[in-house]
Write an enzyme that holds these catalytic residues in place. Structure first.
Site, PDB file in Angstrom:
ATOM      1  CG  ASN A  10      -3.139  21.306 -27.639  1.00  0.00           C
ATOM      2  OD1 ASN A  10      -2.684  20.651 -26.770  1.00  0.00           O
ATOM      3  ND2 ASN A  10      -4.338  22.055 -27.303  1.00  0.00           N
ATOM      4  CE  LYS A  12      -7.243  20.007 -28.964  1.00  0.00           C
ATOM      5  NZ  LYS A  12      -8.457  20.504 -29.258  1.00  0.00           N
ATOM      6  CG  HIS A  93      -6.931  24.951 -25.094  1.00  0.00           C
ATOM      7  ND1 HIS A  93      -8.320  24.323 -25.293  1.00  0.00           N
ATOM      8  CD2 HIS A  93      -6.225  24.734 -26.268  1.00  0.00           C
ATOM      9  CE1 HIS A  93      -8.381  23.877 -26.283  1.00  0.00           C
ATOM     10  NE2 HIS A  93      -7.375  24.133 -27.203  1.00  0.00           N
ATOM     11  CD  GLU A  95     -10.191  21.077 -26.161  1.00  0.00           C
ATOM     12  OE1 GLU A  95      -9.001  20.580 -25.985  1.00  0.00           O
ATOM     13  OE2 GLU A  95     -10.356  21.069 -27.436  1.00  0.00           O
ATOM     14  CD  GLU A 164      -6.570  27.469 -29.722  1.00  0.00           C
ATOM     15  OE1 GLU A 164      -5.872  26.907 -30.386  1.00  0.00           O
ATOM     16  OE2 GLU A 164      -6.867  26.965 -28.479  1.00  0.00           O
ATOM     17  N   GLY A 170     -11.833  21.926 -33.382  1.00  0.00           N
ATOM     18  CA  GLY A 170     -12.251  20.603 -33.417  1.00  0.00           C
ATOM     19  C   GLY A 170     -13.328  20.476 -34.367  1.00  0.00           C
ATOM     20  CB  SER A 210     -10.744  24.012 -37.953  1.00  0.00           C
ATOM     21  OG  SER A 210     -11.721  23.393 -37.160  1.00  0.00           O
TER      22      SER A 210
END
Ligand code: PEP
Length: 253
Positions: A10, A12, A93, A95, A164, A170, A210
């Site tokens: 991904n 992003k 996701h 985010e 996730e 991250g 991660s």
């Protein structure tokens, strides 16, 4: 394990045309690793270019709108993603859920629209640190999935789940293999409950958060893990394919 491991990058909001050389390098490496299904989801602006370059890897989008089309300035429909060369779309996701306030109902609507447009769906779920520390992670994630999952009819291969944990994205922190196993087993049970034994057992469940070449082996070895959704480490062919190689070794046994 009948299915090949699925390793998805991904990208992003990273990548201009200068990154196409990295996509080419990933594609070349994937041609030498046919035991693994490798894919990347670049930003919308690169989907078509990566699709034209890619001989082996799958190309996907990171989101699509919940409507089939219409007056939605700045948005991209599932059909447009497919037209640009996307074969799958990442939906829900954390985010997107956080930055754009996407609800479970909205994610479900997007998933139904994407499947109808012929895209495979990678549907993300995951809990915050607060929820995990309260011991409510499994209930939170299974409730989130119950409310976000699309109708798949007889097409389980069109759907992939990505677990996730938000606190692992991250941050360099990963869930323990035991936590990953516990969550993936619970997700599998939910999929079987909702879609039946045959379909529910076929849906792949990826771990994300991660993942790097150094920790991929132990994470891929956890129960019911069918691959990885990778953010930061997917931006270079070296780090990304290190994960794919680790997955190949684990799945070969
Ligand atoms: C992600 O955002 O999907 C992700 C897993 O990111 P990272 O690998 O950078 O934690």
């Amino acid at each position: 394990m009948a299915q090949r491991p699925f390793i998805v990058g991904n990208w992003k909001m990273h990548g201009t045309r200068a990154m196409l050389s990295e996509a080419r390098a990933i594609d070349r490496a994937a041609q030498r690793l046919m035991k693994v299904e490798v894919a990347i989801a670049p930003p919308f602006t690169l989907i078509h270019a990566v699709h034209r370059e890619a001989e082996q890897i799958g190309v996907g989008a990171q989101d699509c709108h919940h409507a089939e089309g219409g007056a939605h300035t700045g948005d991209i429909s599932a059909a447009m993603c497919a037209d640009a060369g996307a074969k799958f779309v990442i939906l829900g996701h954390s985010e997107r859920r956080g930055d754009h306030g996407e609800s479970d109902a909205c994610v479900k609507q997007k998933a139904d629209v994407a499947l109808a447009a012929g895209l495979r769906v990678i549907l993300c779920c995951g809990e915050s640190l607060d929820v995990r520390e309260k011991g409510k992670a499994v209930k939170f994630v299974t409730d989130q999935l119950r409310a976000s999952l699309p109708h798949i009819e007889d097409a389980a291969e069109q759907l992939t789940i990505a677990y996730e944990p938000i606190w692992a994205i991250g941050t360099g922190k990963t869930a323990t293999p035991q936590d990953v196993s516990d969550m993936h087993v619970a997700i599998r049970a939910l999929l079987v409950e909702l879609y039946g034994e045959e379909q529910g057992s076929e849906v792949r469940i990826l771990y994300g958060g991660s993942v790097k070449a150094e920790n991929a082996r132990e994470l891929m070895d956890a129960d019911e893990v069918g691959g990885a959704l990778v953010g930061g480490a997917s931006l270079t062919a070296d780090s990304f394919m290190g994960i794919a190689i680790a997955a190949a070794e684990v799945f070969e046994g």
